[in-house]
Design a protein around this motif. Sequence first.
Motif, mmCIF file in Angstrom:
data_model
loop_
_atom_site.group_PDB
_atom_site.id
_atom_site.type_symbol
_atom_site.label_atom_id
_atom_site.label_comp_id
_atom_site.label_asym_id
_atom_site.label_seq_id
_atom_site.Cartn_x
_atom_site.Cartn_y
_atom_site.Cartn_z
ATOM 1 N N SER A 77 0.794 -1.232 0.000
ATOM 2 C CA SER A 77 0.000 0.000 0.000
ATOM 3 C C SER A 77 0.823 1.278 0.000
ATOM 4 O O SER A 77 0.438 2.278 -0.600
ATOM 5 N N LYS A 78 1.984 1.280 0.685
ATOM 6 C CA LYS A 78 2.772 2.498 0.742
ATOM 7 C C LYS A 78 3.281 2.911 -0.629
ATOM 8 O O LYS A 78 3.526 4.080 -0.887
ATOM 9 N N LYS A 79 3.442 1.932 -1.506
ATOM 10 C CA LYS A 79 3.944 2.267 -2.836
ATOM 11 C C LYS A 79 2.923 2.004 -3.937
ATOM 12 O O LYS A 79 3.172 2.324 -5.092
ATOM 13 N N SER A 80 1.772 1.417 -3.599
ATOM 14 C CA SER A 80 0.819 1.069 -4.659
ATOM 15 C C SER A 80 -0.551 1.698 -4.461
ATOM 16 O O SER A 80 -1.561 1.149 -4.865
ATOM 17 N N ILE A 81 -0.594 2.855 -3.859
ATOM 18 C CA ILE A 81 -1.869 3.570 -3.742
ATOM 19 C C ILE A 81 -2.229 4.137 -5.110
ATOM 20 O O ILE A 81 -1.489 4.939 -5.680
ATOM 21 N N ILE A 82 -3.353 3.701 -5.630
ATOM 22 C CA ILE A 82 -3.842 4.239 -6.901
ATOM 23 C C ILE A 82 -4.893 5.290 -6.569
ATOM 24 O O ILE A 82 -5.959 4.975 -6.044
ATOM 25 N N GLN A 83 -4.580 6.532 -6.839
ATOM 26 C CA GLN A 83 -5.515 7.611 -6.566
ATOM 27 C C GLN A 83 -6.749 7.471 -7.466
ATOM 28 O O GLN A 83 -6.674 6.931 -8.569
ATOM 29 N N PRO A 84 -7.903 7.948 -7.020
ATOM 30 C CA PRO A 84 -9.135 7.775 -7.808
ATOM 31 C C PRO A 84 -9.176 8.654 -9.046
ATOM 32 O O PRO A 84 -8.605 9.745 -9.074
ATOM 33 N N CYS A 85 -9.835 8.147 -10.063
ATOM 34 C CA CYS A 85 -10.114 8.958 -11.248
ATOM 35 C C CYS A 85 -11.129 10.034 -10.870
ATOM 36 O O CYS A 85 -12.106 9.754 -10.176
ATOM 37 N N LYS A 86 -10.897 11.247 -11.313
ATOM 38 C CA LYS A 86 -11.804 12.365 -10.994
ATOM 39 C C LYS A 86 -12.881 12.558 -12.062
ATOM 40 O O LYS A 86 -13.727 13.445 -11.933
ATOM 41 N N GLY A 87 -12.836 11.758 -13.101
ATOM 42 C CA GLY A 87 -13.868 11.853 -14.138
ATOM 43 C C GLY A 87 -13.822 13.140 -14.934
ATOM 44 O O GLY A 87 -14.840 13.561 -15.485
ATOM 45 N N CYS A 88 -12.634 13.742 -15.034
ATOM 46 C CA CYS A 88 -12.574 15.038 -15.709
ATOM 47 C C CYS A 88 -12.766 14.915 -17.218
ATOM 48 O O CYS A 88 -12.955 15.915 -17.902
ATOM 49 N N VAL A 89 -12.750 13.674 -17.730
ATOM 50 C CA VAL A 89 -13.045 13.500 -19.151
ATOM 51 C C VAL A 89 -14.437 14.025 -19.477
ATOM 52 O O VAL A 89 -14.719 14.456 -20.605
ATOM 53 N N SER A 90 -15.321 14.038 -18.479
ATOM 54 C CA SER A 90 -16.686 14.533 -18.697
ATOM 55 C C SER A 90 -16.735 16.045 -18.847
ATOM 56 O O SER A 90 -17.772 16.595 -19.227
ATOM 57 N N THR A 91 -15.641 16.729 -18.532
ATOM 58 C CA THR A 91 -15.615 18.191 -18.661
ATOM 59 C C THR A 91 -15.481 18.623 -20.114
ATOM 60 O O THR A 91 -16.264 19.439 -20.594
ATOM 61 N N ALA A 92 -14.470 18.071 -20.789
ATOM 62 C CA ALA A 92 -14.276 18.448 -22.190
ATOM 63 C C ALA A 92 -13.572 17.330 -22.955
ATOM 64 O O ALA A 92 -12.696 17.567 -23.780
ATOM 65 N N GLY A 93 -13.966 16.102 -22.646
ATOM 66 C CA GLY A 93 -13.429 14.956 -23.359
ATOM 67 C C GLY A 93 -11.926 14.849 -23.259
ATOM 68 O O GLY A 93 -11.326 15.146 -22.224
ATOM 69 N N GLY A 94 -11.305 14.468 -24.377
ATOM 70 C CA GLY A 94 -9.868 14.241 -24.400
ATOM 71 C C GLY A 94 -9.024 15.478 -24.404
ATOM 72 O O GLY A 94 -7.793 15.398 -24.483
ATOM 73 N N TYR A 95 -9.663 16.649 -24.339
ATOM 74 C CA TYR A 95 -8.915 17.902 -24.190
ATOM 75 C C TYR A 95 -8.698 18.239 -22.712
ATOM 76 O O TYR A 95 -7.789 18.985 -22.373
#
Length: 279
Positions: free
Chosen positions: A64-82
């Motif tokens: 866990s100290k080295k493998s914490i995967i932070q959550p996706c914030k879903g910012c693709v919904s803001t303006a897609g791949g930009y």
Amino acid sequence: MIRIKLFEELNKSKPKVIIFQGSPRDKDTCPNMDSKTHTVVEYVVDKYSDIYDFDVIDLSVNQSKKSIIQPCKGCVSTAGGYHCHWYCTCYGKNDEKKPDFMYDGDIYTKLEECDAFLVFSPIHWYSVSSQVKALFDRLVCASQTLHYDDAIEILGKGNLKNSEITGKFAQSGEYNYLLKNHLEGKVAGFYVHGDDGANDYDGKNLPESFKDENFTPKQSIIPIVNQCRYSGINVPNDLIEAFYINKGKDYYTSNLNLENLSKPFDNADRLLENLKKYI
């Protein structure tokens, strides 16, 4: 010297395959017993290392100290791949406040460089483990997005998350030709397994509201499989192993007796043998 050189050339020619060990259980943490997933992964690496160049990425809690995967914030919904970029521009490397294994473990780079990746996961709540789900949430940036370098050049480093700027370019479509699937052409396989409730309800009746006659273990991984295919990753049907074992058996005995069962290892063999056809 000739033999050494030939051996080195042979090693270089082996396909690079990432294995994601997705069970959270680890014998050195509170479960006090290695998971079935760990055992199968060890079996695969031991048996097939002469064919594949494996990189095993352990997502268990002991890491866990080295493998914490932070959550996706879903910012693709803001303006897609930009607004969402490859690599993910929501986090970075060596961030003490928000350590992120996708960066600190060079996961994005390793995925770019591999020929194939395999995911081994137990079934938790009719789905994959939370570690595996977090991993794939953070791979949304692989689908029809700007590369980080292009994003900086077009948007400016200070505007990567400025919705007014990213939205303007998304609406104009001026740079749509730079949007791409960054893992296009990679091969992926999945191995998911569950105990089908083991002996939870021995001598008891399941609630009337529980009707799972139509559920199969394969359904636990299909959403991720479909997202991979949408992103241009090749997931053939014969690279999906999904099954139950140990129905009606108590969990403790099941863990102790795993190596006496043939199905988990036979299914792993089938997955690795089928992989040869695609890389």
